[in-house]
Design a protein around this motif. Structure first.
Motif, PDB file in Angstrom:
ATOM      1  N   LYS A 111       1.237  -1.068   0.081  1.00 55.79           N
ATOM      2  CA  LYS A 111      -0.002   0.056  -0.301  1.00 55.79           C
ATOM      3  C   LYS A 111       0.889   1.393  -0.037  1.00 55.79           C
ATOM      4  O   LYS A 111       1.873   1.236   0.900  1.00 55.79           O
ATOM      5  N   THR A 112       0.066   2.537  -0.887  1.00 58.04           N
ATOM      6  CA  THR A 112       1.459   3.371  -0.754  1.00 58.04           C
ATOM      7  C   THR A 112       0.047   4.386   0.220  1.00 58.04           C
ATOM      8  O   THR A 112      -0.988   4.425  -0.268  1.00 58.04           O
ATOM      9  N   VAL A 113       0.271   4.893   1.183  1.00 57.00           N
ATOM     10  CA  VAL A 113      -0.571   5.943   1.935  1.00 57.00           C
ATOM     11  C   VAL A 113       0.106   6.986   2.351  1.00 57.00           C
ATOM     12  O   VAL A 113       1.220   7.114   2.635  1.00 57.00           O
ATOM     13  N   TYR A 114      -0.595   8.253   1.897  1.00 58.90           N
ATOM     14  CA  TYR A 114      -0.880   9.784   2.672  1.00 58.90           C
ATOM     15  C   TYR A 114      -1.006   9.775   4.423  1.00 58.90           C
ATOM     16  O   TYR A 114      -2.773   9.624   4.143  1.00 58.90           O
ATOM     17  N   PHE A 115      -0.958  10.256   5.003  1.00 56.31           N
ATOM     18  CA  PHE A 115      -1.192  11.231   6.183  1.00 56.31           C
ATOM     19  C   PHE A 115      -0.534  12.717   6.577  1.00 56.31           C
ATOM     20  O   PHE A 115      -0.017  13.272   6.071  1.00 56.31           O
ATOM     21  N   ASP A 116      -1.455  13.629   6.796  1.00 55.01           N
ATOM     22  CA  ASP A 116      -1.131  14.648   7.180  1.00 55.01           C
ATOM     23  C   ASP A 116      -1.298  14.753   9.079  1.00 55.01           C
ATOM     24  O   ASP A 116      -2.556  14.580   9.227  1.00 55.01           O
ATOM     25  N   PHE A 117      -0.998  15.259   9.606  1.00 56.31           N
ATOM     26  CA  PHE A 117      -1.012  14.884  11.044  1.00 56.31           C
ATOM     27  C   PHE A 117      -0.475  16.667  11.644  1.00 56.31           C
ATOM     28  O   PHE A 117       0.814  17.245  11.169  1.00 56.31           O
ATOM     29  N   GLN A 118      -1.933  17.380  12.378  1.00 56.69           N
ATOM     30  CA  GLN A 118      -1.865  19.005  12.610  1.00 56.69           C
ATOM     31  C   GLN A 118      -1.443  19.062  13.817  1.00 56.69           C
ATOM     32  O   GLN A 118      -2.368  18.172  14.192  1.00 56.69           O
ATOM     33  N   VAL A 119      -0.232  19.450  14.537  1.00 57.04           N
ATOM     34  CA  VAL A 119      -0.859  19.924  15.920  1.00 57.04           C
ATOM     35  C   VAL A 119      -1.063  21.099  16.591  1.00 57.04           C
ATOM     36  O   VAL A 119      -0.130  22.224  15.770  1.00 57.04           O
ATOM     37  N   GLY A 120      -2.323  21.679  16.764  1.00 56.90           N
ATOM     38  CA  GLY A 120      -2.535  23.194  17.501  1.00 56.90           C
ATOM     39  C   GLY A 120      -3.229  24.096  16.635  1.00 56.90           C
ATOM     40  O   GLY A 120      -3.744  23.373  15.746  1.00 56.90           O
ATOM     41  N   ASP A 121      -3.899  24.476  17.476  1.00 62.91           N
ATOM     42  CA  ASP A 121      -5.017  25.590  16.375  1.00 62.91           C
ATOM     43  C   ASP A 121      -4.759  26.610  15.483  1.00 62.91           C
ATOM     44  O   ASP A 121      -3.147  26.998  16.033  1.00 62.91           O
TER      45      ASP A 121
END
Length: 216
Positions: A111-121
């Motif tokens: 599999k090829t997986v993309y993710f976007d993890f954001q911390v904070g407002d």
């Protein structure tokens, strides 16, 4: 003097847009082999909001298992065989949060997986925007409008980039299958044609009887 005012206003608008801080996070596309699990870690302060967006780009049925654990080992999010999803949570305890992607249910599909993890407002574009009682000036309103438009453009570019990568992978897989099927049909056609030629040749071949000498 008349031309200096629009120019200075444009410079001020550019400076305001460049000074806008973005939430801390990471954006990554990675390969997830079959029977494998990949985990990532992020230190989050108590009370800080974080979000996770992910999507499977290529491989198998475009699905993956995903879960998120807090620093105490409690699972705060778990989904199985999802193609894409989003998760937002506000940290109740300070520490290292872990989010993992698992392809252990698959025996042969990478599999090829993309993710976007954001911390904070995301902070406001103007420092006193949340506490001010007066209306925004024309320049400030323009800054806010352009900032929101740029965010929409970035999200759209990410969406279309992922769709393009997914469609390209499907097209390449379809091309490979069509090519293999065409080669198989070509080989079968040659085998059948050669067999028919041998069969027809056997019909028109005269078989001469073998005479045996009789000794008296």
């Amino acid at each position: 003097m008349g031309s200096a005012t629009p120019r200075s206003a444009s410079v001020l608008l550019l400076v305001l847009l460049l000074q806008v801080e973005r939430p801390r996070g990471a954006e990554l596309t990675f390969e997830l082999p079959d029977n494998a699990k990949q985990c990532f870690h992020e230190d989050v302060e108590q009370g800080v909001k974080f979000s996770l967006d992910y999507q499977v780009i290529t491989g198998g049925h475009y699905d993956v298992d995903c879960y998120v654990e807090d620093p105490l080992g409690n699972t705060i999010y778990r989904e199985t065989k999802k193609q894409y999803d989003s998760f937002t949570h506000r940290a109740e305890v300070k520490g290292v949060y872990q989010f993992c992607f698992s392809n252990e249910f698959s025996t042969f599909s990478h599999k090829t997986v993309y993710f976007d993890f954001q911390v904070g407002d995301e902070p406001p574009i103007l420092p006193d925007m949340g506490s001010r009682v007066t209306a925004l000036t024309q320049m400030e309103s323009a800054c806010v409008t352009i900032h929101e438009a740029l965010k929409t453009v970035i999200d759209s570019q990410t969406h279309y980039r992922l769709r393009e990568a997914q469609d390209r992978a499907r097209a390449e897989d379809l091309h490979s299958r069509v090519s293999s099927w065409s080669v198989g049909e070509t080989v079968a056609l040659f085998v059948v044609s050669f067999s028919q030629v041998l069969l027809l040749k056997s019909f028109f071949t005269e078989k001469r009887p073998v005479g045996r000498a009789v000794h008296s």
